[in-house]
Design a protein around this motif. Sequence first.
Motif, PDB file in Angstrom:
ATOM      1  N   SER A  42      88.305  43.701  72.950  1.00  0.00           N
ATOM      2  CA  SER A  42      87.017  44.339  73.248  1.00  0.00           C
ATOM      3  C   SER A  42      86.873  45.573  72.366  1.00  0.00           C
ATOM      4  N   PHE A  43      85.640  46.065  72.238  1.00  0.00           N
ATOM      5  CA  PHE A  43      85.430  47.344  71.566  1.00  0.00           C
ATOM      6  C   PHE A  43      84.684  48.265  72.521  1.00  0.00           C
ATOM      7  N   PHE A  44      84.750  49.555  72.245  1.00  0.00           N
ATOM      8  CA  PHE A  44      84.063  50.521  73.097  1.00  0.00           C
ATOM      9  C   PHE A  44      83.582  51.714  72.272  1.00  0.00           C
ATOM     10  N   ILE A  45      82.577  52.386  72.815  1.00  0.00           N
ATOM     11  CA  ILE A  45      82.137  53.678  72.315  1.00  0.00           C
ATOM     12  C   ILE A  45      82.082  54.613  73.523  1.00  0.00           C
ATOM     13  N   GLU A  46      82.275  55.898  73.271  1.00  0.00           N
ATOM     14  CA  GLU A  46      82.344  56.843  74.375  1.00  0.00           C
ATOM     15  C   GLU A  46      81.883  58.217  73.908  1.00  0.00           C
ATOM     16  N   THR A  80      90.227  47.580  72.303  1.00  0.00           N
ATOM     17  CA  THR A  80      91.189  47.356  73.374  1.00  0.00           C
ATOM     18  C   THR A  80      91.718  45.931  73.274  1.00  0.00           C
ATOM     19  N   PHE A  81      92.955  45.754  73.739  1.00  0.00           N
ATOM     20  CA  PHE A  81      93.586  44.443  73.771  1.00  0.00           C
ATOM     21  C   PHE A  81      94.234  44.269  75.136  1.00  0.00           C
ATOM     22  N   ASP A  82      93.833  43.223  75.865  1.00  0.00           N
ATOM     23  CA  ASP A  82      94.386  42.929  77.184  1.00  0.00           C
ATOM     24  C   ASP A  82      95.658  42.104  77.023  1.00  0.00           C
ATOM     25  N   LEU A 107      91.822  54.299  69.136  1.00  0.00           N
ATOM     26  CA  LEU A 107      90.503  54.915  68.977  1.00  0.00           C
ATOM     27  C   LEU A 107      90.484  55.907  67.830  1.00  0.00           C
ATOM     28  N   VAL A 108      89.283  56.195  67.396  1.00  0.00           N
ATOM     29  CA  VAL A 108      89.004  57.285  66.464  1.00  0.00           C
ATOM     30  C   VAL A 108      88.036  58.207  67.179  1.00  0.00           C
TER      31      VAL A 108
END
Length: 85
Positions: free
Chosen positions: A24-28, A50-52, A62-63
Amino acid sequence: DKFARFLYAVALGHPMPWIQDRWSFFIEFAGATPLAVNKPDEHSFDAGLTFDINPNIQLDTLVRIGMTPTTPDITTGLGFSWRFL
């Protein structure tokens, strides 16, 4: 020097099934606002993967880009999450 801070984070994530179901990817957007007078705010923008490993264990990378003078310009990170309940 101790003082109270209000911490916040708003994150959006999305699976990447075109690679594999476990990625998955995320932004925050996250930060800290001190409740004390004359203390600087700290705000940053993050993006990562992320990797499950299994349904209860996740790795992430993350960066982070600092958005205020008191936040480092660019940092990287690795994380480990374990769901135990």
